[in-house]
Design a protein around this motif. Sequence first.
Motif, PDB file in Angstrom:
ATOM      1  N   ASN A   4      -6.358  -5.455  -1.522  1.00 27.66           N
ATOM      2  CA  ASN A   4      -5.060  -6.090  -1.279  1.00 27.66           C
ATOM      3  C   ASN A   4      -4.128  -5.125  -0.536  1.00 27.66           C
ATOM      4  N   THR A  64      -2.502  -0.334 -12.750  1.00 24.73           N
ATOM      5  CA  THR A  64      -3.094  -0.648 -11.455  1.00 24.73           C
ATOM      6  C   THR A  64      -2.757  -2.075 -11.044  1.00 24.73           C
ATOM      7  N   VAL A  68      -1.342  -3.112  -7.380  1.00 23.11           N
ATOM      8  CA  VAL A  68      -2.071  -4.004  -6.468  1.00 23.11           C
ATOM      9  C   VAL A  68      -1.351  -5.337  -6.262  1.00 23.11           C
ATOM     10  N   ALA A  81      -8.454 -10.423  -4.281  1.00 24.15           N
ATOM     11  CA  ALA A  81      -8.590  -9.020  -4.683  1.00 24.15           C
ATOM     12  C   ALA A  81      -9.843  -8.825  -5.529  1.00 24.15           C
TER      13      ALA A  81
END
Length: 114
Positions: A4, A64, A68, A81
């Motif tokens: 992404n 994370t 993202v 993703a």
Amino acid sequence: MKINNVELQDIDILDYEVAEKWENALEHVEGVAKSIEGTKVSETIKIQCNAIFEVFNTLFGEGTDKKVFGDRVNLMMCLKAFEELVLYIKEQKTEVEKMASKYSPNRVQRRNKK
């Protein structure tokens, strides 16, 4: 690796601990997919995205998902993703299979006949 458009650390799916985390995370995602039948669309989006967020946090560390995806809970973004991650992992597995096939019993026997 880039997911992404966000740079993440490369993961080694052939490392025992990483492989175990990946398998457990994948089982969880599959279980979630089965459990959402008959659920409202908005709830389905939230549940599926949260499962994918959890995969990224498990493999790459807490937070994370925010890195993202930001604060968005968008199913298409999450699925894309996740697909990028799956393709990355498949590439590693394919590479190993190519190496291993060089030493398969059938190939060794054919080479010995020459």
